[in-house]
Design a protein around this motif. Structure first.
Motif, PDB file in Angstrom:
ATOM      1  N   ASN A   6      27.449 -11.849   0.946  1.00 43.49           N
ATOM      2  CA  ASN A   6      27.192 -10.842   1.985  1.00 43.49           C
ATOM      3  C   ASN A   6      25.700 -10.629   2.207  1.00 43.49           C
ATOM      4  O   ASN A   6      25.272 -10.370   3.335  1.00 43.49           O
ATOM      5  CB  ASN A   6      27.892  -9.532   1.651  1.00 43.49           C
ATOM      6  CG  ASN A   6      29.394  -9.630   1.862  1.00 43.49           C
ATOM      7  OD1 ASN A   6      29.868 -10.428   2.659  1.00 43.49           O
ATOM      8  ND2 ASN A   6      30.150  -8.830   1.135  1.00 43.49           N
ATOM      9  N   SER A   7      24.915 -10.745   1.144  1.00 48.83           N
ATOM     10  CA  SER A   7      23.460 -10.623   1.281  1.00 48.83           C
ATOM     11  C   SER A   7      22.918 -11.721   2.185  1.00 48.83           C
ATOM     12  O   SER A   7      22.085 -11.466   3.072  1.00 48.83           O
ATOM     13  CB  SER A   7      22.782 -10.699  -0.091  1.00 48.83           C
ATOM     14  OG  SER A   7      23.139  -9.605  -0.895  1.00 48.83           O
ATOM     15  N   LEU A   8      23.384 -12.940   1.985  1.00 47.28           N
ATOM     16  CA  LEU A   8      22.930 -14.055   2.819  1.00 47.28           C
ATOM     17  C   LEU A   8      23.362 -13.871   4.275  1.00 47.28           C
ATOM     18  O   LEU A   8      22.599 -14.177   5.198  1.00 47.28           O
ATOM     19  CB  LEU A   8      23.454 -15.381   2.272  1.00 47.28           C
ATOM     20  CG  LEU A   8      22.835 -15.811   0.942  1.00 47.28           C
ATOM     21  CD1 LEU A   8      23.537 -17.047   0.394  1.00 47.28           C
ATOM     22  CD2 LEU A   8      21.342 -16.050   1.077  1.00 47.28           C
ATOM     23  N   LYS A   9      24.557 -13.331   4.484  1.00 48.47           N
ATOM     24  CA  LYS A   9      25.017 -13.043   5.856  1.00 48.47           C
ATOM     25  C   LYS A   9      24.091 -12.044   6.536  1.00 48.47           C
ATOM     26  O   LYS A   9      23.748 -12.195   7.709  1.00 48.47           O
ATOM     27  CB  LYS A   9      26.443 -12.474   5.826  1.00 48.47           C
ATOM     28  CG  LYS A   9      27.524 -13.494   5.658  1.00 48.47           C
ATOM     29  CD  LYS A   9      28.885 -12.807   5.711  1.00 48.47           C
ATOM     30  CE  LYS A   9      30.014 -13.792   5.452  1.00 48.47           C
ATOM     31  NZ  LYS A   9      31.331 -13.136   5.423  1.00 48.47           N
ATOM     32  N   THR A  14      20.089 -10.602  10.580  1.00 51.07           N
ATOM     33  CA  THR A  14      18.865  -9.893  10.963  1.00 51.07           C
ATOM     34  C   THR A  14      17.714 -10.853  11.291  1.00 51.07           C
ATOM     35  O   THR A  14      16.590 -10.419  11.522  1.00 51.07           O
ATOM     36  CB  THR A  14      18.419  -8.932   9.848  1.00 51.07           C
ATOM     37  OG1 THR A  14      18.191  -9.673   8.639  1.00 51.07           O
ATOM     38  CG2 THR A  14      19.446  -7.837   9.603  1.00 51.07           C
ATOM     39  N   ASN A  15      17.994 -12.144  11.274  1.00 54.02           N
ATOM     40  CA  ASN A  15      16.970 -13.178  11.513  1.00 54.02           C
ATOM     41  C   ASN A  15      15.830 -13.111  10.509  1.00 54.02           C
ATOM     42  O   ASN A  15      14.678 -13.417  10.835  1.00 54.02           O
ATOM     43  CB  ASN A  15      16.436 -13.104  12.947  1.00 54.02           C
ATOM     44  CG  ASN A  15      17.495 -13.411  13.960  1.00 54.02           C
ATOM     45  OD1 ASN A  15      18.247 -14.370  13.809  1.00 54.02           O
ATOM     46  ND2 ASN A  15      17.594 -12.582  14.979  1.00 54.02           N
ATOM     47  N   ALA A  16      16.157 -12.723   9.288  1.00 49.21           N
ATOM     48  CA  ALA A  16      15.145 -12.638   8.235  1.00 49.21           C
ATOM     49  C   ALA A  16      14.988 -13.956   7.484  1.00 49.21           C
ATOM     50  O   ALA A  16      13.959 -14.187   6.856  1.00 49.21           O
ATOM     51  CB  ALA A  16      15.504 -11.521   7.251  1.00 49.21           C
ATOM     52  N   LEU A  17      15.989 -14.806   7.521  1.00 53.73           N
ATOM     53  CA  LEU A  17      15.930 -16.098   6.840  1.00 53.73           C
ATOM     54  C   LEU A  17      15.606 -17.163   7.885  1.00 53.73           C
ATOM     55  O   LEU A  17      16.441 -17.508   8.728  1.00 53.73           O
ATOM     56  CB  LEU A  17      17.263 -16.400   6.147  1.00 53.73           C
ATOM     57  CG  LEU A  17      17.313 -17.623   5.241  1.00 53.73           C
ATOM     58  CD1 LEU A  17      16.229 -17.573   4.170  1.00 53.73           C
ATOM     59  CD2 LEU A  17      18.683 -17.725   4.588  1.00 53.73           C
ATOM     60  N   LEU A  18      14.370 -17.638   7.850  1.00 57.40           N
ATOM     61  CA  LEU A  18      13.862 -18.538   8.882  1.00 57.40           C
ATOM     62  C   LEU A  18      13.774 -19.979   8.391  1.00 57.40           C
ATOM     63  O   LEU A  18      13.508 -20.219   7.210  1.00 57.40           O
ATOM     64  CB  LEU A  18      12.472 -18.079   9.323  1.00 57.40           C
ATOM     65  CG  LEU A  18      12.332 -16.614   9.748  1.00 57.40           C
ATOM     66  CD1 LEU A  18      10.874 -16.273  10.020  1.00 57.40           C
ATOM     67  CD2 LEU A  18      13.190 -16.331  10.965  1.00 57.40           C
ATOM     68  N   ALA A  31      10.190 -25.100   3.749  1.00 57.53           N
ATOM     69  CA  ALA A  31      11.026 -25.287   4.934  1.00 57.53           C
ATOM     70  C   ALA A  31      11.765 -23.999   5.295  1.00 57.53           C
ATOM     71  O   ALA A  31      12.416 -23.926   6.330  1.00 57.53           O
ATOM     72  CB  ALA A  31      12.030 -26.414   4.697  1.00 57.53           C
ATOM     73  N   HIS A  32      11.657 -22.984   4.445  1.00 56.70           N
ATOM     74  CA  HIS A  32      12.316 -21.693   4.692  1.00 56.70           C
ATOM     75  C   HIS A  32      11.342 -20.560   4.403  1.00 56.70           C
ATOM     76  O   HIS A  32      10.473 -20.678   3.542  1.00 56.70           O
ATOM     77  CB  HIS A  32      13.546 -21.530   3.798  1.00 56.70           C
ATOM     78  CG  HIS A  32      14.639 -22.474   4.118  1.00 56.70           C
ATOM     79  ND1 HIS A  32      14.717 -23.731   3.569  1.00 56.70           N
ATOM     80  CD2 HIS A  32      15.701 -22.362   4.953  1.00 56.70           C
ATOM     81  CE1 HIS A  32      15.779 -24.348   4.032  1.00 56.70           C
ATOM     82  NE2 HIS A  32      16.388 -23.544   4.890  1.00 56.70           N
ATOM     83  N   TYR A  33      11.529 -19.470   5.111  1.00 62.76           N
ATOM     84  CA  TYR A  33      10.715 -18.269   4.894  1.00 62.76           C
ATOM     85  C   TYR A  33      11.622 -17.059   5.034  1.00 62.76           C
ATOM     86  O   TYR A  33      12.497 -17.025   5.906  1.00 62.76           O
ATOM     87  CB  TYR A  33       9.593 -18.199   5.940  1.00 62.76           C
ATOM     88  CG  TYR A  33       8.636 -17.059   5.713  1.00 62.76           C
ATOM     89  CD1 TYR A  33       7.637 -17.156   4.752  1.00 62.76           C
ATOM     90  CD2 TYR A  33       8.727 -15.878   6.448  1.00 62.76           C
ATOM     91  CE1 TYR A  33       6.745 -16.117   4.538  1.00 62.76           C
ATOM     92  CE2 TYR A  33       7.846 -14.834   6.237  1.00 62.76           C
ATOM     93  CZ  TYR A  33       6.857 -14.960   5.274  1.00 62.76           C
ATOM     94  OH  TYR A  33       5.984 -13.934   5.051  1.00 62.76           O
ATOM     95  N   VAL A  34      11.433 -16.102   4.148  1.00 64.70           N
ATOM     96  CA  VAL A  34      12.195 -14.860   4.244  1.00 64.70           C
ATOM     97  C   VAL A  34      11.270 -13.792   4.813  1.00 64.70           C
ATOM     98  O   VAL A  34      10.318 -13.372   4.158  1.00 64.70           O
ATOM     99  CB  VAL A  34      12.767 -14.416   2.884  1.00 64.70           C
ATOM    100  CG1 VAL A  34      13.594 -13.161   3.053  1.00 64.70           C
ATOM    101  CG2 VAL A  34      13.606 -15.533   2.267  1.00 64.70           C
ATOM    102  N   GLN A  35      11.537 -13.379   6.043  1.00 67.51           N
ATOM    103  CA  GLN A  35      10.740 -12.358   6.717  1.00 67.51           C
ATOM    104  C   GLN A  35      11.443 -11.015   6.510  1.00 67.51           C
ATOM    105  O   GLN A  35      12.243 -10.582   7.332  1.00 67.51           O
ATOM    106  CB  GLN A  35      10.606 -12.710   8.204  1.00 67.51           C
ATOM    107  CG  GLN A  35       9.750 -11.758   9.008  1.00 67.51           C
ATOM    108  CD  GLN A  35       8.373 -11.575   8.451  1.00 67.51           C
ATOM    109  OE1 GLN A  35       8.152 -10.708   7.614  1.00 67.51           O
ATOM    110  NE2 GLN A  35       7.439 -12.382   8.904  1.00 67.51           N
TER     111      GLN A  35
END
Length: 193
Positions: A6-9, A14-18, A31-35
């Motif tokens: 659920n956290s990953l969802k 919220t478009n936080a995992l880029l 290759a990934h960023y958590v905003q």
């Protein structure tokens, strides 16, 4: 508590995992960023994340005198954990590229301090906070963050997080071919002027 699934969802919603090619504040590439700012901009989603982290913090640490967060990313998370647990919360800021306490903040000698951040990757900001705690002769009890993507063995076992993500990072000279083809984005705030 909020499950990993659920956290990953929530991070995706919220478009936080880029995805892309990012240069992190540490200078490492990913290759990934958590905003987390995107997550925190939506209280109905971030509330679940922060409440879940607060439960974990309360279980792990029986006595916390003070929460210290690094500006900019850690301020909201630190405040919210402090509010939920009724613990004084302060933050440090960079002055001449070095974390310092301003605004009348101080750390009492022998106080038990928890460092709270949004994301921990290399642990550089957290370790800079540790220097402040030592300067005031206080005691570090550990680290808490929403997202742990750390690779620093010096602090890894002291981190409590809502989500642990295994996202590889690379030095500029060791970039995989697929990452070299993607334009670079520098989303962090450490080097903003």
């Amino acid at each position: 508590m909020l499950s990993l699934k659920n956290s990953l969802k929530v991070l995706k919603k919220t478009n936080a995992l880029l995805k892309g090619h990012f240069v992190l504040s540490s200078g490492l590439h990913s290759a990934h960023y958590v905003q987390c700012a995107k997550l925190l901009s939506q209280p109905k989603f971030s509330k679940k994340f922060i409440n879940s982290l607060a439960i974990k913090v309360k279980k792990k640490f029986k006595k916390i005198d003070l929460i210290l967060s690094p500006a900019m990313g850690g301020i909201i998370v630190g405040y919210e954990i402090g509010r939920i647990l009724s613990i004084e919360t302060i933050f440090c800021e960079r002055v001449n590229k070095k974390f310092t306490l301003r605004r009348g903040f101080s750390i009492k000698k022998n106080s038990r301090v928890l460092i709270v951040e949004d994301v921990i990757t290399t642990g550089k900001s957290s370790l800079e906070c540790v220097k402040l705690i030592k300067k005031f002769k206080a005691k570090l009890i550990g680290f808490a963050c929403l997202i742990d993507r750390s690779n620093n063995e010096n602090i890894k076992d002291k981190i409590i997080s809502q989500v642990e993500l295994k996202i590889p990072t690379y030095n500029k000279k060791d970039l995989p071919d697929q990452l070299k083809k993607i334009p670079i984005t520098k989303p962090g705030s450490r080097f903003l002027r």
